[in-house]
Design a protein around this motif. Structure first.
Motif, PDB file in Angstrom:
ATOM      1  N   ALA A   1       7.821 -10.610  -7.499  1.00 20.51           N
ATOM      2  CA  ALA A   1       9.137 -11.666  -7.343  1.00 20.51           C
ATOM      3  C   ALA A   1       9.761 -10.322  -8.359  1.00 20.51           C
ATOM      4  O   ALA A   1      10.966  -9.904  -8.259  1.00 20.51           O
ATOM      5  CB  ALA A   1       9.005 -13.039  -8.348  1.00 20.51           C
ATOM      6  N   ALA A   2       8.786  -9.512  -8.900  1.00 24.35           N
ATOM      7  CA  ALA A   2      10.065  -8.234  -9.444  1.00 24.35           C
ATOM      8  C   ALA A   2      10.273  -7.982  -8.825  1.00 24.35           C
ATOM      9  O   ALA A   2      11.507  -6.565  -8.855  1.00 24.35           O
ATOM     10  CB  ALA A   2       8.945  -8.501 -10.840  1.00 24.35           C
ATOM     11  N   LEU A   3       8.929  -7.157  -7.668  1.00 24.65           N
ATOM     12  CA  LEU A   3       9.256  -6.503  -6.890  1.00 24.65           C
ATOM     13  C   LEU A   3      10.519  -6.529  -5.580  1.00 24.65           C
ATOM     14  O   LEU A   3      11.479  -5.839  -5.338  1.00 24.65           O
ATOM     15  CB  LEU A   3       7.889  -5.994  -6.595  1.00 24.65           C
ATOM     16  N   LEU A   4      10.629  -7.929  -5.514  1.00 28.42           N
ATOM     17  CA  LEU A   4      11.278  -8.361  -4.745  1.00 28.42           C
ATOM     18  C   LEU A   4      12.467  -8.184  -5.104  1.00 28.42           C
ATOM     19  O   LEU A   4      13.638  -8.051  -4.649  1.00 28.42           O
ATOM     20  CB  LEU A   4      10.710  -9.655  -4.211  1.00 28.42           C
ATOM     21  N   GLU A   5      12.905  -8.896  -6.277  1.00 26.43           N
ATOM     22  CA  GLU A   5      14.226  -8.470  -6.765  1.00 26.43           C
ATOM     23  C   GLU A   5      15.293  -7.057  -7.072  1.00 26.43           C
ATOM     24  O   GLU A   5      16.068  -6.620  -6.894  1.00 26.43           O
ATOM     25  CB  GLU A   5      14.457  -9.469  -8.199  1.00 26.43           C
ATOM     26  N   LYS A   6      14.563  -5.734  -7.021  1.00 30.04           N
ATOM     27  CA  LYS A   6      14.560  -4.572  -7.102  1.00 30.04           C
ATOM     28  C   LYS A   6      14.544  -4.496  -5.901  1.00 30.04           C
ATOM     29  O   LYS A   6      15.521  -2.988  -5.610  1.00 30.04           O
ATOM     30  CB  LYS A   6      13.517  -4.006  -8.025  1.00 30.04           C
ATOM     31  N   GLY A   7      14.243  -4.909  -4.845  1.00 30.65           N
ATOM     32  CA  GLY A   7      13.868  -4.521  -3.182  1.00 30.65           C
ATOM     33  C   GLY A   7      13.144  -3.722  -3.150  1.00 30.65           C
ATOM     34  O   GLY A   7      13.333  -2.778  -2.453  1.00 30.65           O
ATOM     35  N   ASP A   8      11.997  -3.023  -4.012  1.00 30.10           N
ATOM     36  CA  ASP A   8      10.248  -2.468  -3.656  1.00 30.10           C
ATOM     37  C   ASP A   8       9.945  -3.190  -2.518  1.00 30.10           C
ATOM     38  O   ASP A   8       9.498  -2.513  -2.253  1.00 30.10           O
ATOM     39  CB  ASP A   8      10.249  -2.404  -5.060  1.00 30.10           C
ATOM     40  N   VAL A   9      10.331  -4.477  -2.588  1.00 29.02           N
ATOM     41  CA  VAL A   9       9.043  -5.146  -1.531  1.00 29.02           C
ATOM     42  C   VAL A   9      10.677  -5.759  -0.486  1.00 29.02           C
ATOM     43  O   VAL A   9      10.930  -6.321  -1.001  1.00 29.02           O
ATOM     44  CB  VAL A   9       8.740  -5.508  -2.612  1.00 29.02           C
ATOM     45  N   LYS A  10      10.391  -5.826   0.431  1.00 26.39           N
ATOM     46  CA  LYS A  10      11.136  -6.531   1.572  1.00 26.39           C
ATOM     47  C   LYS A  10      10.366  -7.862   2.052  1.00 26.39           C
ATOM     48  O   LYS A  10       9.433  -8.242   2.169  1.00 26.39           O
ATOM     49  CB  LYS A  10      11.587  -6.184   3.159  1.00 26.39           C
ATOM     50  N   PRO A  11      11.236  -9.653   2.025  1.00 21.82           N
ATOM     51  CA  PRO A  11      11.182 -10.425   2.021  1.00 21.82           C
ATOM     52  C   PRO A  11      10.977 -10.688   3.593  1.00 21.82           C
ATOM     53  O   PRO A  11      10.861  -9.655   4.769  1.00 21.82           O
ATOM     54  CB  PRO A  11      12.178 -11.303   2.132  1.00 21.82           C
ATOM     55  N   LEU A  12       9.790 -11.358   4.386  1.00 20.67           N
ATOM     56  CA  LEU A  12       9.538 -11.918   5.442  1.00 20.67           C
ATOM     57  C   LEU A  12      10.958 -11.892   6.484  1.00 20.67           C
ATOM     58  O   LEU A  12      11.767 -13.236   6.063  1.00 20.67           O
ATOM     59  CB  LEU A  12       8.151 -11.618   5.861  1.00 20.67           C
ATOM     60  N   PRO A  13      11.442 -11.523   7.251  1.00 20.11           N
ATOM     61  CA  PRO A  13      12.187 -12.177   8.516  1.00 20.11           C
ATOM     62  C   PRO A  13      11.255 -13.470   8.520  1.00 20.11           C
ATOM     63  O   PRO A  13       9.931 -13.964   8.856  1.00 20.11           O
ATOM     64  CB  PRO A  13      11.668 -11.524   9.835  1.00 20.11           C
ATOM     65  N   VAL A  14      12.373 -15.236   8.664  1.00 16.32           N
ATOM     66  CA  VAL A  14      12.380 -15.978   9.221  1.00 16.32           C
ATOM     67  C   VAL A  14      13.001 -17.229   9.764  1.00 16.32           C
ATOM     68  O   VAL A  14      14.202 -16.049   9.916  1.00 16.32           O
ATOM     69  CB  VAL A  14      11.992 -17.014   6.599  1.00 16.32           C
ATOM     70  N   LYS A  15      12.624 -17.979  10.334  1.00 19.66           N
ATOM     71  CA  LYS A  15      12.823 -18.808  11.252  1.00 19.66           C
ATOM     72  C   LYS A  15      12.958 -20.420  11.030  1.00 19.66           C
ATOM     73  O   LYS A  15      11.444 -20.954  10.499  1.00 19.66           O
ATOM     74  CB  LYS A  15      12.180 -18.635  12.696  1.00 19.66           C
ATOM     75  N   VAL A  16      13.864 -20.587  10.543  1.00 19.58           N
ATOM     76  CA  VAL A  16      14.433 -21.700   9.574  1.00 19.58           C
ATOM     77  C   VAL A  16      14.393 -23.155  10.578  1.00 19.58           C
ATOM     78  O   VAL A  16      15.168 -23.434  11.702  1.00 19.58           O
ATOM     79  CB  VAL A  16      15.184 -21.001   9.199  1.00 19.58           C
TER      80      VAL A  16
ATOM     81  N   ALA B   1       0.948  -1.387   0.131  1.00 19.12           N
ATOM     82  CA  ALA B   1      -0.093  -0.175   0.044  1.00 19.12           C
ATOM     83  C   ALA B   1       0.505   0.660  -0.111  1.00 19.12           C
ATOM     84  O   ALA B   1       0.629   2.142  -0.547  1.00 19.12           O
ATOM     85  CB  ALA B   1      -1.111  -0.339   0.866  1.00 19.12           C
ATOM     86  N   SER B   2       1.742   1.473   1.283  1.00 18.63           N
ATOM     87  CA  SER B   2       2.856   2.776   0.967  1.00 18.63           C
ATOM     88  C   SER B   2       3.851   2.508   0.112  1.00 18.63           C
ATOM     89  O   SER B   2       3.714   3.665  -0.555  1.00 18.63           O
ATOM     90  CB  SER B   2       3.311   2.322   2.097  1.00 18.63           C
ATOM     91  N   ARG B   3       4.407   1.705  -0.857  1.00 21.31           N
ATOM     92  CA  ARG B   3       5.563   1.704  -1.930  1.00 21.31           C
ATOM     93  C   ARG B   3       4.687   1.634  -2.908  1.00 21.31           C
ATOM     94  O   ARG B   3       5.196   2.325  -4.114  1.00 21.31           O
ATOM     95  CB  ARG B   3       6.607   0.426  -1.627  1.00 21.31           C
ATOM     96  N   LEU B   4       3.657   1.256  -3.534  1.00 22.77           N
ATOM     97  CA  LEU B   4       3.154   0.972  -5.079  1.00 22.77           C
ATOM     98  C   LEU B   4       2.598   1.783  -5.311  1.00 22.77           C
ATOM     99  O   LEU B   4       2.161   2.531  -6.516  1.00 22.77           O
ATOM    100  CB  LEU B   4       2.702  -0.701  -5.096  1.00 22.77           C
ATOM    101  N   LEU B   5       1.299   2.376  -3.757  1.00 22.69           N
ATOM    102  CA  LEU B   5       0.769   3.308  -3.737  1.00 22.69           C
ATOM    103  C   LEU B   5       0.383   4.802  -3.117  1.00 22.69           C
ATOM    104  O   LEU B   5      -0.589   5.270  -3.335  1.00 22.69           O
ATOM    105  CB  LEU B   5      -1.162   2.893  -3.542  1.00 22.69           C
TER     106      LEU B   5
END
Length: 319
Positions: free
Chosen positions: A274-289, A162-166
């Motif tokens: 996926a394209a937004l994630l590659e460009k860094g426009d959207v950050k991935p979630l923190p994960v616990k593996v 919402a904030s970064r794309l719109l």
């Protein structure tokens, strides 16, 4: 093959780890995935499709490598490709196993900048956020929105999209310990959900995106403007979502539109994000593996409140 399996009934289930399930094969247009990582959504153990499946392997989020394709498949994926996907509700087996079968319209190329564990955490949260914003709310640029559960998996994606794309002015509702994180994602304001009257500090919202339900959802109606929209994905859903009754709030806000939905698997949307994630426009979630042998611990972690990352089971290490 190795797999997580749910035994018992929906009301009295048990999570187990088995090493003896037969591996699926790619039929028709199917794609067989060697699972590298599978995300956990703790509420999955209440979803009816799990108990209708033949082997009760849970999991809809997956990232892995194409192992084989069915004889009728004519798409672009080839053996060896890294992909991620949300398995639809029609699948007979979930993703938490050494192998999983996906449909051609469910997969997308895995972002190269993400590990399989990071990619496996994303499909349900990011598809839910995308569908809520662009299909159900039809949010306009520069809108004012409230996101409840803003530090949760779906909330994190709602705030960012919402904030970064719109360019939306986002108010997030989260625990005080997560306020800095939610602001960093793009929220203009963050409120403490423990504050008894937080809703009095918010008004004239074009849209409410609710991930919490219950009293939080009920309070959020007070923040939306005339002709605004309240979109919820809460589990369990509110009674009005099941057609049992109209929300009491509509008596006070008759011009507010209400939406409840269950996310749809869309590989085409995953390709866009996926394209937004590659460009860094959207950050991935923190994960616990967790390694597959610790799958029961992974499920226990996924059910905790206040956890610091989305639980992911790793079946094959590597990126």
């Amino acid at each position: 093959m190795k797999a997580v399996q749910i035994t018992g009934s929906k009301g009295s289930h048990q999570i187990t780890l088995t090493h003896s399930l037969p591996a699926p094969t790619a039929q028709g247009r199917d794609i067989l995935i060697k699972v590298c990582a599978a995300g956990i959504t703790a509420d999955e153990v209440t979803w009816p499709e799990l108990y209708d499946s033949s082997n009760r392997v849970p999991g809809h989020d997956v990232s892995g490598i194409v192992e084989a394709v069915g004889p009728e498949y004519d798409g672009p994926a080839v053996v060896g490709d890294g992909v991620f996907a949300m398995l639809g509700t029609s699948t007979d087996q979930g993703s938490q196993a050494d192998y999983a079968v996906v449909l051609p319209d469910e997969i997308a190329p895995k972002p190269a900048s993400l590990s399989h564990a990071q990619a496996a955490a994303l499909p349900i949260p990011i598809l839910t956020a995308w569908e809520a914003i662009f299909q159900h709310a039809e949010l306009a640029s520069g809108s004012k929105v409230l996101v409840t559960g803003a530090s949760g998996a779906v909330g994190v994606m709602l705030v960012q999209l919402a904030s970064r794309l719109l360019g939306a002015h986002v108010t997030g509702l989260a625990a005080a310990s997560n306020h800095a994180y939610v602001r960093d994602l793009g929220a203009s304001h963050v409120l403490d959900y423990n504050s008894p009257d937080w809703e009095s500090a918010v008004s004239e919202m074009d849209a409410v995106f609710d991930t919490v339900g219950g009293q939080t959802l009920a309070k959020s109606w007070n923040t939306v403007k005339k002709n605004g929209v309240v979109v919820t994905v809460a589990d369990p859903p509110p009674p009005w979502a099941l057609g049992k009754e109209e929300p009491e709030e509509l008596r006070r806000y008759p011009d507010v539109r209400k939406v409840y939905f269950v996310v749809t698997s869309q590989g085409s949307t995953l390709s866009k994000v996926a394209a937004l994630l590659e460009k860094g426009d959207v950050k991935p979630l923190p994960v616990k593996v967790f390694p597959a042998e610790d799958a029961l611990a992974a499920w226990a972690y996924a059910r905790k409140r206040g956890r610091e990352g989305k639980a992911v089971i790793e079946f094959l290490a590597g990126d």
